[in-house]
Design an enzyme around this catalytic site. Sequence first.
Site, PDB file in Angstrom:
ATOM      1  N   HIS A 112      32.392  11.000  22.611  1.00 40.04           N
ATOM      2  CA  HIS A 112      32.315  12.373  22.822  1.00 40.04           C
ATOM      3  C   HIS A 112      31.079  13.183  22.152  1.00 40.04           C
ATOM      4  O   HIS A 112      31.106  13.020  20.991  1.00 40.04           O
ATOM      5  CB  HIS A 112      33.716  12.995  22.430  1.00 40.04           C
ATOM      6  CG  HIS A 112      33.864  14.458  22.649  1.00 40.04           C
ATOM      7  ND1 HIS A 112      34.141  14.768  24.054  1.00 40.04           N
ATOM      8  CD2 HIS A 112      33.677  15.538  22.083  1.00 40.04           C
ATOM      9  CE1 HIS A 112      34.209  16.227  23.960  1.00 40.04           C
ATOM     10  NE2 HIS A 112      34.100  16.662  23.119  1.00 40.04           N
ATOM     11  N   GLU A 136      24.060   9.623  19.062  1.00 36.81           N
ATOM     12  CA  GLU A 136      25.065   8.695  20.310  1.00 36.81           C
ATOM     13  C   GLU A 136      24.678   7.203  20.245  1.00 36.81           C
ATOM     14  O   GLU A 136      25.359   6.257  19.788  1.00 36.81           O
ATOM     15  CB  GLU A 136      25.467   9.106  21.336  1.00 36.81           C
ATOM     16  CG  GLU A 136      26.007  10.553  21.338  1.00 36.81           C
ATOM     17  CD  GLU A 136      26.207  11.245  22.522  1.00 36.81           C
ATOM     18  OE1 GLU A 136      26.635  10.501  23.766  1.00 36.81           O
ATOM     19  OE2 GLU A 136      26.157  12.486  22.968  1.00 36.81           O
ATOM     20  N   ASN A 168      23.564   5.788  26.768  1.00 35.45           N
ATOM     21  CA  ASN A 168      24.537   5.203  25.999  1.00 35.45           C
ATOM     22  C   ASN A 168      24.968   3.623  26.184  1.00 35.45           C
ATOM     23  O   ASN A 168      24.856   2.753  25.547  1.00 35.45           O
ATOM     24  CB  ASN A 168      25.965   5.971  25.642  1.00 35.45           C
ATOM     25  CG  ASN A 168      25.633   6.996  24.715  1.00 35.45           C
ATOM     26  OD1 ASN A 168      25.498   6.773  23.641  1.00 35.45           O
ATOM     27  ND2 ASN A 168      25.741   8.199  25.328  1.00 35.45           N
ATOM     28  N   ASP A 170      40.353  13.411  24.477  1.00 37.58           N
ATOM     29  CA  ASP A 170      39.350  13.465  23.195  1.00 37.58           C
ATOM     30  C   ASP A 170      40.065  13.563  21.933  1.00 37.58           C
ATOM     31  O   ASP A 170      39.623  14.062  21.106  1.00 37.58           O
ATOM     32  CB  ASP A 170      38.515  14.603  23.394  1.00 37.58           C
ATOM     33  CG  ASP A 170      37.688  14.641  24.538  1.00 37.58           C
ATOM     34  OD1 ASP A 170      37.130  13.596  25.163  1.00 37.58           O
ATOM     35  OD2 ASP A 170      37.220  15.571  25.328  1.00 37.58           O
TER      36      ASP A 170
END
Length: 194
Positions: free
Chosen positions: A113, A178, A14, A149
């Site tokens: 997440h 993502e 990411n 989260d």
Amino acid sequence: MKNIVILISGGGSNMAAIVNASRQQDWAGRHGARVAAVLSNKADAGGLAWARSQGIATDSLDHRAFASREAFDTALAERIDAHAPALVVLAGFMRILTPAFVARYAGRLVNIHPSLLPAFPGLHTHQRAIDAGCEVAGATVHEVTAELDCGPILAQGVVPVLPGDTAPVLAARVLAQEHAIYPRAVLKLLHRLG
Ligand code: GAR
């Protein structure tokens, strides 16, 4: 220049997606923003070597060397603040952060997440989605607040759960999403921060 500091614990795909987007889309020229540093709690995190190879400053701080979560977070914040960040981006940073750390970066701390929050906070999200019989799964970019989260959602990406999916197969499908949503969400937040 708005500095972005990215925190990782592992492969950093990411992080790499954000760095690549920042270059391909000329964030520095168009938005006055750049990835200034990549930090990790693991010296051998794969993503650190990649970031270094891209000429990005890297740093690591082993959480096991600290007596408490608070002590680690305080030291980590000092390393982060050395780069005067406009935005702190958690990208597979597998540490629970203390309320003081979260408060210090309130409004400029984001996380990704691997589930469609508020479903499946915590770990083992893909297996839990399969076990629950979900037809879709995905990932969520959200502002970080004191509760794990949670926090306002900035972006979500949805993928199908297909018959016969295993957790690793589903995880790979989600990870591709993502990489698409995280750079967009970071840019959105940078604009909002002005
Ligand atoms: C990603 O799937 C990210 O959503 C997840 O860790 C992976 C990191 O991959 N994060 C969490 O589970 C946070 N609780 P990467 O290092 O290749 O970006």
